[in-house]
Design a protein around this motif. Sequence first.
Motif, PDB file in Angstrom:
ATOM      1  N   ALA A   1      -9.170  -7.755 -21.386  1.00 54.18           N
ATOM      2  CA  ALA A   1      -9.922  -6.804 -20.572  1.00 54.18           C
ATOM      3  C   ALA A   1      -9.531  -6.912 -19.101  1.00 54.18           C
ATOM      4  O   ALA A   1      -9.332  -5.896 -18.421  1.00 54.18           O
ATOM      5  CB  ALA A   1     -11.421  -7.036 -20.740  1.00 54.18           C
ATOM      6  N   LEU A   2      -9.404  -8.130 -18.596  1.00 46.92           N
ATOM      7  CA  LEU A   2      -9.034  -8.318 -17.201  1.00 46.92           C
ATOM      8  C   LEU A   2      -7.636  -7.780 -16.917  1.00 46.92           C
ATOM      9  O   LEU A   2      -7.402  -7.091 -15.913  1.00 46.92           O
ATOM     10  CB  LEU A   2      -9.107  -9.805 -16.831  1.00 46.92           C
ATOM     11  CG  LEU A   2     -10.491 -10.452 -16.790  1.00 46.92           C
ATOM     12  CD1 LEU A   2     -10.365 -11.952 -16.562  1.00 46.92           C
ATOM     13  CD2 LEU A   2     -11.366  -9.830 -15.712  1.00 46.92           C
ATOM     14  N   ASP A   3      -6.690  -8.084 -17.796  1.00 44.71           N
ATOM     15  CA  ASP A   3      -5.314  -7.648 -17.570  1.00 44.71           C
ATOM     16  C   ASP A   3      -5.191  -6.132 -17.650  1.00 44.71           C
ATOM     17  O   ASP A   3      -4.464  -5.518 -16.854  1.00 44.71           O
ATOM     18  CB  ASP A   3      -4.387  -8.306 -18.590  1.00 44.71           C
ATOM     19  CG  ASP A   3      -4.234  -9.806 -18.350  1.00 44.71           C
ATOM     20  OD1 ASP A   3      -4.724 -10.298 -17.310  1.00 44.71           O
ATOM     21  OD2 ASP A   3      -3.635 -10.482 -19.206  1.00 44.71           O
ATOM     22  N   ALA A   4      -5.909  -5.526 -18.599  1.00 39.75           N
ATOM     23  CA  ALA A   4      -5.849  -4.071 -18.735  1.00 39.75           C
ATOM     24  C   ALA A   4      -6.405  -3.374 -17.510  1.00 39.75           C
ATOM     25  O   ALA A   4      -5.971  -2.267 -17.154  1.00 39.75           O
ATOM     26  CB  ALA A   4      -6.609  -3.633 -19.992  1.00 39.75           C
ATOM     27  N   ALA A   5      -7.366  -4.003 -16.831  1.00 42.78           N
ATOM     28  CA  ALA A   5      -7.974  -3.417 -15.638  1.00 42.78           C
ATOM     29  C   ALA A   5      -7.286  -3.877 -14.353  1.00 42.78           C
ATOM     30  O   ALA A   5      -7.795  -3.628 -13.260  1.00 42.78           O
ATOM     31  CB  ALA A   5      -9.459  -3.770 -15.591  1.00 42.78           C
ATOM     32  N   ARG A   6      -6.162  -4.554 -14.480  1.00 41.65           N
ATOM     33  CA  ARG A   6      -5.364  -5.019 -13.351  1.00 41.65           C
ATOM     34  C   ARG A   6      -6.050  -6.131 -12.561  1.00 41.65           C
ATOM     35  O   ARG A   6      -5.883  -6.234 -11.343  1.00 41.65           O
ATOM     36  CB  ARG A   6      -4.979  -3.855 -12.419  1.00 41.65           C
ATOM     37  CG  ARG A   6      -4.264  -2.713 -13.101  1.00 41.65           C
ATOM     38  CD  ARG A   6      -2.978  -3.151 -13.802  1.00 41.65           C
ATOM     39  NE  ARG A   6      -2.016  -3.731 -12.879  1.00 41.65           N
ATOM     40  CZ  ARG A   6      -1.095  -3.022 -12.210  1.00 41.65           C
ATOM     41  NH1 ARG A   6      -1.041  -1.706 -12.367  1.00 41.65           N
ATOM     42  NH2 ARG A   6      -0.247  -3.622 -11.408  1.00 41.65           N
TER      43      ARG A   6
ATOM     44  N   SER B   1     -17.248  -6.617 -14.745  1.00 42.90           N
ATOM     45  CA  SER B   1     -18.207  -6.437 -13.662  1.00 42.90           C
ATOM     46  C   SER B   1     -18.101  -7.567 -12.649  1.00 42.90           C
ATOM     47  O   SER B   1     -18.146  -7.346 -11.436  1.00 42.90           O
ATOM     48  CB  SER B   1     -19.626  -6.364 -14.238  1.00 42.90           C
ATOM     49  OG  SER B   1     -20.586  -6.237 -13.223  1.00 42.90           O
ATOM     50  N   TYR B   2     -17.939  -8.791 -13.137  1.00 40.76           N
ATOM     51  CA  TYR B   2     -17.781  -9.932 -12.241  1.00 40.76           C
ATOM     52  C   TYR B   2     -16.478  -9.832 -11.449  1.00 40.76           C
ATOM     53  O   TYR B   2     -16.445 -10.103 -10.241  1.00 40.76           O
ATOM     54  CB  TYR B   2     -17.802 -11.241 -13.027  1.00 40.76           C
ATOM     55  CG  TYR B   2     -19.143 -11.614 -13.621  1.00 40.76           C
ATOM     56  CD1 TYR B   2     -20.327 -11.106 -13.118  1.00 40.76           C
ATOM     57  CD2 TYR B   2     -19.229 -12.505 -14.686  1.00 40.76           C
ATOM     58  CE1 TYR B   2     -21.556 -11.449 -13.658  1.00 40.76           C
ATOM     59  CE2 TYR B   2     -20.457 -12.869 -15.237  1.00 40.76           C
ATOM     60  CZ  TYR B   2     -21.609 -12.338 -14.719  1.00 40.76           C
ATOM     61  OH  TYR B   2     -22.820 -12.696 -15.258  1.00 40.76           O
ATOM     62  N   ALA B   3     -15.407  -9.470 -12.124  1.00 34.27           N
ATOM     63  CA  ALA B   3     -14.112  -9.353 -11.452  1.00 34.27           C
ATOM     64  C   ALA B   3     -14.161  -8.289 -10.358  1.00 34.27           C
ATOM     65  O   ALA B   3     -13.640  -8.490  -9.251  1.00 34.27           O
ATOM     66  CB  ALA B   3     -13.024  -9.038 -12.469  1.00 34.27           C
TER      67      ALA B   3
END
Length: 335
Positions: free
Chosen positions: A190-195, A165-167
């Motif tokens: 999580a960040l990497d999977a969501a690009r 959500s922050y990203a």
Amino acid sequence: MTATLPIPPHFALRHQPRRLRRRAAMRAMLRETQLQASDFLLPIFLVEGTGVREEIASMPGVFRHSIDSCLQLCGEAVARRIPGVLLFGVVAAQCKDASGSASWDSNGLVQRATRAIREHYPDLLVIADACFCEYTDHGHCGVLAPDGDRDDPATLENLQRQALSYAEAGVDVIAPSGMVDGMVLAIREALDAARYERVAVLSYAIKYASAFYGPFRDAADSAPSFGDRRAYQMDPANRREAFRELALDLEEGADMVMVKPAMPYLDILRDVRERCDFPVLAYQVSGEYSMLRAAAAAGALELQRSVLESLLAIKRAGADAIISYFAIEVADWLD
């Protein structure tokens, strides 16, 4: 005939360190540690409303800000060349629940503030504290198991929701502070999977169960309703344990690490600096701030000199950057 007096031994000294201290210009030229505005990050407490700038009783000179007031403060930081801010959301009691779900609301305080800062100050670094104590109705840093202990697997899942959500809102850096085993790896995956590969992780890797957090819990309305956090924050008596925490978080993918608090743990900060080639930050926490303020208000210390000396000690010990509630004032003093 006048007798010649023997030359006292101290006159024959070849090395007199005071030669290099006598003039201000010489001291400035040879100074080993320098403070500058770009060394500092400014923490900001966010609340709902408009035109809110509410002083925190236990932290004189520090305020809770509505988003419009936060933007004014960010403007002051930018004008002083402070590179970034660290955001904390302080939500009303009716918005808190057992899991801290308000923290990953796309329309939450931190998310809206981030988008506003992005619009008005696109070059300002935005760091979001990733924890749940400000958002849970029990005040602990995550989901609780039936026995009252923290449920780390469930907390990690929520931490991924929060980080994403922050990203999505445009945060530059996610800063997990809950001392959850595996938190850095969970966020990075999580960040990497969501690009969101470009979003960095600043881990509160070495966070002690300190008595110096008291004013922060007042500021963030985050005191636990029962027990304490010693089961997941580090024992102040331990030094070697810090190296293990450091190694684990770097292995999991942390881009930067933090030592918290700063002043009572300068030995740990120096140890970490010597063992780590990654950026190392230190947090001059609320108790350190309030202690210096109170001593100055009582006439026991000169505020500017004592604050600058404490910050020099933190930087001298090895901090690449310092999170401090004094950031604005220090930037003015250094200008």
